[in-house]
Write an enzyme that holds these catalytic residues in place. Structure first.
Site, PDB file in Angstrom:
ATOM      1  N   TRP A 159       0.786  -1.222   0.000  1.00 27.91           N
ATOM      2  CA  TRP A 159       0.000   0.000   0.000  1.00 27.91           C
ATOM      3  C   TRP A 159       0.833   1.295   0.000  1.00 27.91           C
ATOM      4  O   TRP A 159       0.407   2.297  -0.531  1.00 27.91           O
ATOM      5  CB  TRP A 159      -1.021   0.068   1.178  1.00 27.91           C
ATOM      6  N   ASP A 160       2.026   1.282   0.581  1.00 28.22           N
ATOM      7  CA  ASP A 160       2.778   2.541   0.676  1.00 28.22           C
ATOM      8  C   ASP A 160       4.167   2.383   0.067  1.00 28.22           C
ATOM      9  O   ASP A 160       5.180   2.766   0.655  1.00 28.22           O
ATOM     10  CB  ASP A 160       2.876   2.963   2.146  1.00 28.22           C
ATOM     11  N   LEU A 161       4.193   1.789  -1.125  1.00 24.57           N
ATOM     12  CA  LEU A 161       5.458   1.399  -1.738  1.00 24.57           C
ATOM     13  C   LEU A 161       6.062   2.551  -2.545  1.00 24.57           C
ATOM     14  O   LEU A 161       5.812   2.706  -3.731  1.00 24.57           O
ATOM     15  CB  LEU A 161       5.200   0.183  -2.640  1.00 24.57           C
TER      16      LEU A 161
END
Ligand SMILES: Nc1ncnc2c1ncn2[C@@H]1O[C@H](COP(=O)(O)OP(=O)(O)O)[C@@H](O)[C@H]1O
Ligand SMILES: [Mg+2]
Length: 309
Positions: A199-201
């Site tokens: 999700w927060d790549l």
């Protein structure tokens, strides 16, 4: 910092995180006690100054045998509840290893990586994006373990919220954009996917390692379609995008590189990326904003125009 003394919580982190609300402020107040508790419980020795991002306090430590690790304190929220399950499912393959975990407080003991060597410090944009895309392909190839939040539920909740949120935007073009994003997500709702997503790549959540040159940290795991993973890699280093001749072209080049590396259908990936824009837009409206971020508008406009090309 000494073993006996209280743990220092960086003032900038305490102020920024604590400002989110009463709950967050209380958690900041508990941090020194929480850190001390886990130093003792896991027999850890502090080993350098604390680091932090927006949401976690990270203390370098030594384990009883002397090996380096970090103690990561992060408030348990729906987005972070799956950190341990996600890291366990990746088993250190492209991601940081989870060495120990406390379910109740969300506290993690992690393999120590090189915080002085984030992927964001790699100067060349294309090199950084290619490395990130290769990691994303490996991570999203893993099936999500049971119990994670699911993209299908997140998407359904966004679609329920979108009609209420749209009128809050001042610009009719932005209202239309929000509705177009919602329509794109609506068309994908019955195939939300089942892969393990980070999700927060983005390049700030990848650090240099020893087992592997680059390892991913800081997941907010969910089960879903890999197309929902792309936005942070598309909107990172936005100054570099703006410096180029044509922001739309750069967005498309990044999107193509990512969809190629992950082997994704472009139309579906565009739809789920528009879902990320919708998610950001709904959060902005919830925060009382009446205009969208220009970055988000640029990305959504480009993808809506070219999604099947
Ligand atoms: N495994 C690790 N090894 C070394 N440093 C780390 C590790 N994990 C995090 N850090 C440091 O702490 C910072 C914040 O960690 P991160 O997990 O990204 O938290 P946040 O949720 O606040 O973004 C990182 O940018 C890095 O400097
Ligand atoms: Mg981070």
């Amino acid at each position: 910092m000494s073993t006996a003394g209280p743990v220092d919580v960086p003032a900038a982190f305490a102020a920024a995180y604590g400002a989110h609300g009463a709950d967050e402020g209380r958690w900041i107040g508990e941090l020194p006690r929480l850190a001390a508790e886990f130093l003792e419980r896991w027999s850890l020795r502090p080993d350098g100054p604390a680091a932090h991002g927006m949401a976690s306090l990270v203390l370098p430590v030594r384990r009883p045998g002397g090996s380096p690790a970090v103690l990561r304190l992060q408030q348990v929220r729906p987005e972070t509840a799956g950190v341990a399950a996600g890291l366990r499912a990746w088993r250190g393959d492209g991601a940081v290893l989870l060495l120990d975990h406390d379910e109740a407080s969300g506290t993690q003991l992690l393999e120590r990586l090189d915080a002085a060597r984030p992927l964001s410090a790699v100067a060349d944009d294309d090199t950084a994006l290619e490395l990130l895309a290769a990691l994303a392909a490996r991570l999203t190839a893993v099936p999500a373990p049971p119990g994670l939040r699911r993209l299908g539920d997140i998407a359904a909740a966004m679609l329920a919220e979108a009609p209420r949120a749209a009128p809050s935007l001042a610009d009719p073009d932005e209202r239309r954009l929000l509705r177009d994003c919602a329509a794109s997500v609506g068309a994908l709702l019955d195939e939300p996917g089942d892969r393990l997503l980070h999700w927060d790549l983005h390049d700030g959540n990848v650090l240099g390692g020893e087992r592997e040159p680059w390892l991913v940290i800081d997941p907010e795991p969910l089960a879903g379609d890999p197309g929902f993973e792309l936005l942070p890699a598309i909107d990172q280093r936005w100054d570099a995008v703006l410096a180029g001749a044509d922001a739309g072209r750069t967005v498309l080049r990044r999107f193509d590189l990512l969809t190629d590396a992950l082997g994704l259908d472009r139309a579906r990936a565009a739809g789920w990326t528009l879902g990320r824009v919708l998610q950001n837009a709904l959060w902005d409206v919830e925060d009382g904003r009446t205009a969208l971020e220009p970055t988000q508008v640029a990305i959504a406009t480009t993808l809506l125009r070219h999604r099947s090309g």
